[in-house]
Design an enzyme around this catalytic site. Sequence first.
Site, PDB file in Angstrom:
ATOM      1  N   LYS A  12       0.783  -1.231   0.002  1.00  0.00           N
ATOM      2  CA  LYS A  12       0.085   0.077   0.144  1.00  0.00           C
ATOM      3  C   LYS A  12       0.881   1.224  -0.077  1.00  0.00           C
ATOM      4  CE  LYS A  12      -3.373   2.249   2.664  1.00  0.00           C
ATOM      5  NZ  LYS A  12      -4.450   2.159   3.684  1.00  0.00           N
TER       6      LYS A  12
ATOM      7  N   GLY B 170      -4.973  -1.693   4.847  1.00  0.00           N
ATOM      8  CA  GLY B 170      -4.163  -2.827   4.296  1.00  0.00           C
ATOM      9  C   GLY B 170      -4.886  -4.162   4.347  1.00  0.00           C
ATOM     10  N   ARG B 171      -5.568  -4.523   5.854  1.00  0.00           N
ATOM     11  CA  ARG B 171      -6.207  -5.541   6.005  1.00  0.00           C
ATOM     12  C   ARG B 171      -7.286  -5.945   5.461  1.00  0.00           C
ATOM     13  NH1 ARG B 171      -5.167  -2.541  10.290  1.00  0.00           N
ATOM     14  NH2 ARG B 171      -6.932  -1.500  11.385  1.00  0.00           N
TER      15      ARG B 171
ATOM     16  N   GLU C 103      -5.267  -6.663  14.666  1.00  0.00           N
ATOM     17  CA  GLU C 103      -4.685  -5.366  14.181  1.00  0.00           C
ATOM     18  C   GLU C 103      -5.772  -4.355  14.134  1.00  0.00           C
ATOM     19  OE1 GLU C 103      -2.967  -4.148  10.363  1.00  0.00           O
ATOM     20  OE2 GLU C 103      -1.005  -4.623  11.269  1.00  0.00           O
TER      21      GLU C 103
ATOM     22  N   HIS D  21      -5.883 -33.343  17.260  1.00  0.00           N
ATOM     23  CA  HIS D  21      -4.654 -34.045  17.693  1.00  0.00           C
ATOM     24  C   HIS D  21      -3.596 -33.288  18.193  1.00  0.00           C
ATOM     25  CE1 HIS D  21      -6.687 -37.903  15.996  1.00  0.00           C
ATOM     26  NE2 HIS D  21      -7.094 -37.085  15.238  1.00  0.00           N
TER      27      HIS D  21
ATOM     28  N   LYS E 176       8.947  -0.775  14.475  1.00  0.00           N
ATOM     29  CA  LYS E 176       9.677  -0.307  13.376  1.00  0.00           C
ATOM     30  C   LYS E 176      10.596   0.623  13.519  1.00  0.00           C
ATOM     31  CE  LYS E 176       5.405  -0.948  10.612  1.00  0.00           C
ATOM     32  NZ  LYS E 176       4.407   0.034   9.503  1.00  0.00           N
TER      33      LYS E 176
END
Length: 556
Positions: free
Chosen positions: A216, A276-277, A362, A393, A521
Site C-alpha cells: 500500500k 491494508g487488512r 490489528e 490431535h 518499526k
Amino acid sequence: MIRAPVNRRHLMTADVDAIFQRLADHAASFADRPLRTLFAEDAGRFERFQVRLDDMLLDYSKNRVDVATMDLLVELARAAKVEERRDAMFAGAIVNVTEKRAVLHTALRNRSGAPVVVDGRDVMPDVAEVLARMRVFAEGVRFGAIAAASGARFTDVVNIGIGGSDLGPVMATLALAPYANGGPRLHYVSNVDGAHIHDTLAGLDPATTLFVVASKTFTTSETMTNAATARAWIRDALGEAAVGAHFCAVSTALDKVAAFGIDVSRAFGFWDWVGGRYSVWSAIGLPVAIAVGFDNFEAFLAGAHEMDVHFRTAPLAENMPVVMALLGVWYRNVLGFSTHAVLPYDQRLARFPAYLQQLDMESNGKGVTVDGAPVPRATGPIVWGEPGTNGQHAFYQLIHQGTDVIPADFLVAAVPHERLSDHHAKLVANALAQTEALMRGKTLDEAAAELRKAGKSEAEIAALAPHKVFPGNRPTNTLLYRTLDPRTLGRLIALYEHKVFVQGTIWGINSYDQWGVELGKELATRLLPVVKGEAEVGADQDGSTRGLVAAFRALA
Ligand SMILES: O=P(O)(O)OC[C@H]1O[C@](O)(CO)[C@@H](O)[C@@H]1O
C-alpha cells in the site's frame, strides 16, 4: 459527502455502560443452566438461534445465551449506534478518525451500480477502471498475452508483500485452488528473513517468473528488501533490459512504484480509504485473479457484496455479522473469555485463521477509545486456530478439559471439491462431534458408569473417573455452507470484516488504524546500524538490548 457525527461517544457511553451492567446481572442466571440444560428446556433452540443467508447457515444455538441474552445484546448494539455508524461507513464518512480517512473497502465490491462518494467525488468509475485493467493483465498472464522478456509464458508468479498485502491473497489463493484451471503457480514471499525468498526462488526459473510487488505504502522495509533481491535475481539471470517484463506492482503510491522502475502500465493503484487488512478486494487481489481467473475473482467480489447487503439490511437480531459480534462481546466482556478460536473443517481454509488474526487483532487490539480515553473494558480477543481435524490431535485437549473456556467457530462445507469416498463424511462427522462434545461434556457419574461397564474396580474408577470428566458448556458457532467457492469465500471474509466493525463500534475504538505496529518499526530502524556493526547501542538503551547486541556480535 456525509460527515456524520459518528464519534460522539459521550452521548452514548452511559447507555452502553448501563446495558453492560444489565448483561453482567443477567449472566448470573446461567450459573445453574449449562448448555445441556438449555437444550433440554427448549426443543426449538436450533431454529431459534440461527441465521441463514441463502445456503450459508450460522448455528449459534450452542452458545451460553437465551432469548433474554440476545435481546439485551441487540439493545447494546442499538445503544452503541451500530446501525448509524454502519450507514456512515458505507456512505463514506470519516470513520477512521485518527488517520482522517473514509473506510470503503465495501466500494471495491459494490455491485449495486450506486455511486459511492468520497470528498464530493464518485469513486466507482476509478474502481471499475482498475478492475478492468486487472482483468486484462490477469487474463494476459494466464493465457500468455502478457509474457516474459523472451516471449515465453509465465509459469510462476511471486507476490512480494506483507501483512494485508500478503495474508489475504495467500489465504484466498489456497482456498480457491480448485478454480486455478491451468493458471500459473502462485508463490508468496513476505518475511524479511532471507530464507523465505531464497527457498521460494530456489525452485523457480527466472525466465518464466513474474513478480508482483504489493505494498500500500511502497515503503515497507520487508517488501522493499525482498523486491530488491528479486530484481537483482532477474537482472543477474536475464539482464537489466528484462526487468520491466518480469515485474508489476500494486500500491497507493504510484510515484514510488515508478521510482522503483516499474512502468506505469504495469502498476495497479488503490486508495487511502482501503485499509491494508481490508485490501484483498482491491488490486492487492491481483495474484488471486491471476491464479483463478478474473471471472472467479469477480464472483469473490460479488459474494462479499452479498454479505454487505445482508449486513446493511437485515434486522440486528437476524444479522449474521452482528450476531457473531455480539456473542463475542458477551464472552469477552461479560463472561471474561480472552481468546477466540477459528477452526475450519476445510483444509483449504488453512490460512484463514492467520488472515483473521490480522483482520481482528490489528483492528481491535486497541487500548483507547476514538476520543483518546482509556477503554473501560476489554477489547479484541486473541484470535487463533488451525484446520480440523489436525487441531483435534494437537490442542483440543485444552479446549475440552483446560481451565480456560475458548469460544470457537467451526466452519464446514457440505460439498467438497474432491469425490474421495469417506473423507468428507468423516470430516463433517468430526466437526459436528466436536461441537456436541464441547457442549455436552461428560459428568463424573457418566465417566464412572462407563468405567464400571468396562469392568473396572471401584478403586480404579475413583482414581480414573475425574480425569475422564469433560466440563462441557463450552460455546461454539457452526458456519455451514454448500461449498468453498469464490462467492462463499467472499461472503465469509466480509462476514468477519463486519463482525470486527460491530465489535469495534461497541468498544468505541477505531478499528481502522494500527499505531501499535509503529514503535517496533522505529526501534528496528535505529538498531539496524548497530546490528550491522556500523554504530554502537545508544546510552539511553537498556541493559538487555545492549547485552543481546554484544552476544549477537560475538556469535555472528
Ligand atoms: O502494504 P504495506 O504498506 O506494505 O503494509 C503492509 C502491512 O503493514 C502494516 O502497516 C502493519 O505494519 C499493515 O497494516 C499492512 O497491511
